[in-house]
Design a protein around this motif. Structure first.
Motif, PDB file in Angstrom:
ATOM      1  N   UNK A 108     -58.210 -15.219  15.395  1.00 32.32           N
ATOM      2  CA  UNK A 108     -57.239 -15.432  14.394  1.00 32.32           C
ATOM      3  C   UNK A 108     -57.500 -15.105  13.072  1.00 32.32           C
ATOM      4  N   UNK A 109     -58.813 -15.656  12.524  1.00 35.85           N
ATOM      5  CA  UNK A 109     -59.564 -15.136  11.271  1.00 35.85           C
ATOM      6  C   UNK A 109     -59.422 -13.391  11.070  1.00 35.85           C
ATOM      7  N   UNK A 110     -59.890 -12.708  12.045  1.00 31.90           N
ATOM      8  CA  UNK A 110     -59.766 -11.254  11.629  1.00 31.90           C
ATOM      9  C   UNK A 110     -58.549 -10.872  11.541  1.00 31.90           C
ATOM     10  N   UNK A 111     -57.395 -11.157  12.450  1.00 31.26           N
ATOM     11  CA  UNK A 111     -56.137 -10.846  12.377  1.00 31.26           C
ATOM     12  C   UNK A 111     -55.448 -11.118  11.161  1.00 31.26           C
ATOM     13  N   UNK A 112     -55.829 -12.290  10.576  1.00 28.66           N
ATOM     14  CA  UNK A 112     -55.287 -13.145   9.312  1.00 28.66           C
ATOM     15  C   UNK A 112     -55.733 -11.978   8.226  1.00 28.66           C
ATOM     16  N   UNK A 113     -57.066 -11.848   8.030  1.00 27.48           N
ATOM     17  CA  UNK A 113     -57.829 -10.856   6.949  1.00 27.48           C
ATOM     18  C   UNK A 113     -57.128  -9.522   7.306  1.00 27.48           C
ATOM     19  N   UNK A 114     -56.570  -9.092   8.466  1.00 32.21           N
ATOM     20  CA  UNK A 114     -56.135  -7.691   8.396  1.00 32.21           C
ATOM     21  C   UNK A 114     -54.606  -7.642   7.811  1.00 32.21           C
ATOM     22  N   UNK A 115     -53.878  -8.778   7.975  1.00 33.46           N
ATOM     23  CA  UNK A 115     -52.875  -9.005   7.354  1.00 33.46           C
ATOM     24  C   UNK A 115     -52.826  -9.096   5.798  1.00 33.46           C
ATOM     25  N   UNK A 116     -53.781  -9.883   5.531  1.00 35.77           N
ATOM     26  CA  UNK A 116     -54.122 -10.105   4.237  1.00 35.77           C
ATOM     27  C   UNK A 116     -54.252  -8.778   3.305  1.00 35.77           C
ATOM     28  N   UNK A 117     -55.138  -7.992   4.097  1.00 33.15           N
ATOM     29  CA  UNK A 117     -55.381  -6.641   3.410  1.00 33.15           C
ATOM     30  C   UNK A 117     -54.442  -5.936   3.249  1.00 33.15           C
ATOM     31  N   UNK A 118     -53.546  -5.770   4.641  1.00 28.78           N
ATOM     32  CA  UNK A 118     -52.519  -4.838   4.392  1.00 28.78           C
ATOM     33  C   UNK A 118     -51.343  -5.504   3.296  1.00 28.78           C
ATOM     34  N   UNK A 119     -51.345  -6.530   2.960  1.00 29.26           N
ATOM     35  CA  UNK A 119     -50.438  -7.305   1.818  1.00 29.26           C
ATOM     36  C   UNK A 119     -51.005  -6.789   0.381  1.00 29.26           C
ATOM     37  N   UNK A 120     -52.459  -6.830   0.345  1.00 31.98           N
ATOM     38  CA  UNK A 120     -53.108  -6.692  -0.851  1.00 31.98           C
ATOM     39  C   UNK A 120     -53.811  -8.013  -1.325  1.00 31.98           C
ATOM     40  N   UNK A 121     -53.395  -9.050  -0.506  1.00 31.93           N
ATOM     41  CA  UNK A 121     -54.179 -10.381  -0.887  1.00 31.93           C
ATOM     42  C   UNK A 121     -55.534 -10.249  -1.071  1.00 31.93           C
ATOM     43  N   UNK A 122     -56.264  -9.540   0.002  1.00 30.55           N
ATOM     44  CA  UNK A 122     -57.671  -9.460   0.248  1.00 30.55           C
ATOM     45  C   UNK A 122     -57.809  -8.053  -0.074  1.00 30.55           C
ATOM     46  N   UNK A 123     -58.986  -7.438  -0.689  1.00 31.28           N
ATOM     47  CA  UNK A 123     -59.182  -5.911  -0.811  1.00 31.28           C
ATOM     48  C   UNK A 123     -60.380  -5.623  -0.231  1.00 31.28           C
ATOM     49  N   UNK A 124     -60.601  -4.528  -0.252  1.00 29.37           N
ATOM     50  CA  UNK A 124     -61.934  -3.890   0.398  1.00 29.37           C
ATOM     51  C   UNK A 124     -63.099  -4.189  -0.448  1.00 29.37           C
ATOM     52  N   UNK A 125     -62.905  -4.531  -1.763  1.00 26.16           N
ATOM     53  CA  UNK A 125     -64.037  -4.953  -2.721  1.00 26.16           C
ATOM     54  C   UNK A 125     -64.292  -6.156  -2.735  1.00 26.16           C
ATOM     55  N   UNK A 126     -63.264  -7.172  -2.149  1.00 27.22           N
ATOM     56  CA  UNK A 126     -63.639  -8.514  -1.646  1.00 27.22           C
ATOM     57  C   UNK A 126     -64.734  -8.423  -0.656  1.00 27.22           C
ATOM     58  N   UNK A 127     -64.264  -7.641   0.191  1.00 24.65           N
ATOM     59  CA  UNK A 127     -65.084  -7.780   1.504  1.00 24.65           C
ATOM     60  C   UNK A 127     -66.482  -7.223   1.152  1.00 24.65           C
ATOM     61  N   UNK A 128     -66.674  -6.257   0.368  1.00 28.40           N
ATOM     62  CA  UNK A 128     -67.847  -5.497   0.224  1.00 28.40           C
ATOM     63  C   UNK A 128     -68.776  -6.891  -0.727  1.00 28.40           C
ATOM     64  N   UNK A 129     -68.144  -7.365  -1.643  1.00 29.01           N
ATOM     65  CA  UNK A 129     -68.689  -8.612  -2.435  1.00 29.01           C
ATOM     66  C   UNK A 129     -69.163  -9.512  -1.504  1.00 29.01           C
ATOM     67  N   UNK A 130     -68.236 -10.051  -0.448  1.00 28.81           N
ATOM     68  CA  UNK A 130     -68.474 -11.121   0.461  1.00 28.81           C
ATOM     69  C   UNK A 130     -69.817 -10.607   1.196  1.00 28.81           C
ATOM     70  N   UNK A 131     -69.872  -9.467   1.539  1.00 21.04           N
ATOM     71  CA  UNK A 131     -70.990  -8.965   2.477  1.00 21.04           C
ATOM     72  C   UNK A 131     -72.281  -8.962   1.642  1.00 21.04           C
ATOM     73  N   UNK A 132     -72.147  -9.123   0.357  1.00 24.57           N
ATOM     74  CA  UNK A 132     -73.426  -9.138  -0.339  1.00 24.57           C
ATOM     75  C   UNK A 132     -73.778 -10.613  -0.827  1.00 24.57           C
ATOM     76  N   UNK A 133     -72.887 -11.650  -0.238  1.00 31.31           N
ATOM     77  CA  UNK A 133     -73.087 -13.118  -0.672  1.00 31.31           C
ATOM     78  C   UNK A 133     -73.770 -13.616   0.157  1.00 31.31           C
TER      79      UNK A 133
END
Length: 197
Positions: free
Chosen positions: A149-174
């Motif tokens: 459900x988290x993966x699906x929700x993040x996919x929807x949020x990315x499609x809507x622009x709520x979460x960006x690929x820049x956010x994912x890259x930043x989180x992957x370094x945190x």
């Protein structure tokens, strides 16, 4: 000859025929029964009275054009109310992550409310830690459907622009780098043909 009214007189009258013809006028029981029936009908009319005349239009509030809120608005309001539950576990990020992922799983068929949950968690600065906790190995509060459900929700949020690929890259370094790399891998994995995009 038998009598219909079931009175106490014998069935064969002994008087002249003109007395028999006037017999219905002398029966008080018959008039009482008619009054009783009218009384029942009047009582039924009072029971079904709805506070208006039959000649007036219906005045119930539902008929005045009051519309229910759209389903998305109701779902979003429900998501906002559910997010308040996270405050009951202020010092337990793993429990908060499990609760947030369970919410997303519960709203699996409501993308608007899922997007709202992700958006609110991002605004509050809890998206990185809570979703990291969802994918942390050994979290007792999370089940596999919650992760999906988290993966699906993040996919929807990315499609809507709520979460960006820049956010994912930043989180992957945190602090939850390993967990967010796993999330990123699951986001980029093609979905099975049985699922709709």
């Amino acid at each position: 000859m038998s009598r219909i009214d079931g009175g106490n007189r014998p069935s064969s009258p002994k008087g002249p025929a003109h007395e028999r013809a006037s017999a219905p006028e002398q029966r008080p029981a018959s008039g009482t029964a008619t009054q009783g029936t009218k009384g029942v009908q009047a009582h039924r009319t009072v029971q079904t009275f709805q506070g208006r005349s039959d000649f007036e239009p219906d005045r119930r509030p539902a008929q005045r054009g009051v519309t229910a809120p759209p389903p998305d608005a109701t779902a979003i309001a429900g998501a906002d109310a559910e997010l308040e539950l996270l405050s009951e576990f202020p010092d337990q990020a793993d429990a908060q992550g499990g609760l947030a992922s369970a919410m997303l799983h519960a709203h699996a068929n409501e993308p608007a409310s899922q997007a709202r949950i992700v958006e609110r968690l991002k605004q509050d600065g809890r998206l990185e830690s809570l979703f990291g906790e969802v994918f942390r190995e050994g979290n007792p509060y999370v089940e596999q459907p919650h992760r999906n459900a988290v993966v699906r929700a993040l996919g929807t949020a990315m499609a809507r622009g709520t979460v960006t690929s820049d956010d994912l890259r930043a989180f992957a370094r945190g602090a939850y780098a390993q967990e967010w790399r796993q999330i990123g891998t699951e986001l980029t994995t093609p979905r099975p043909l049985t699922e709709k995009p």
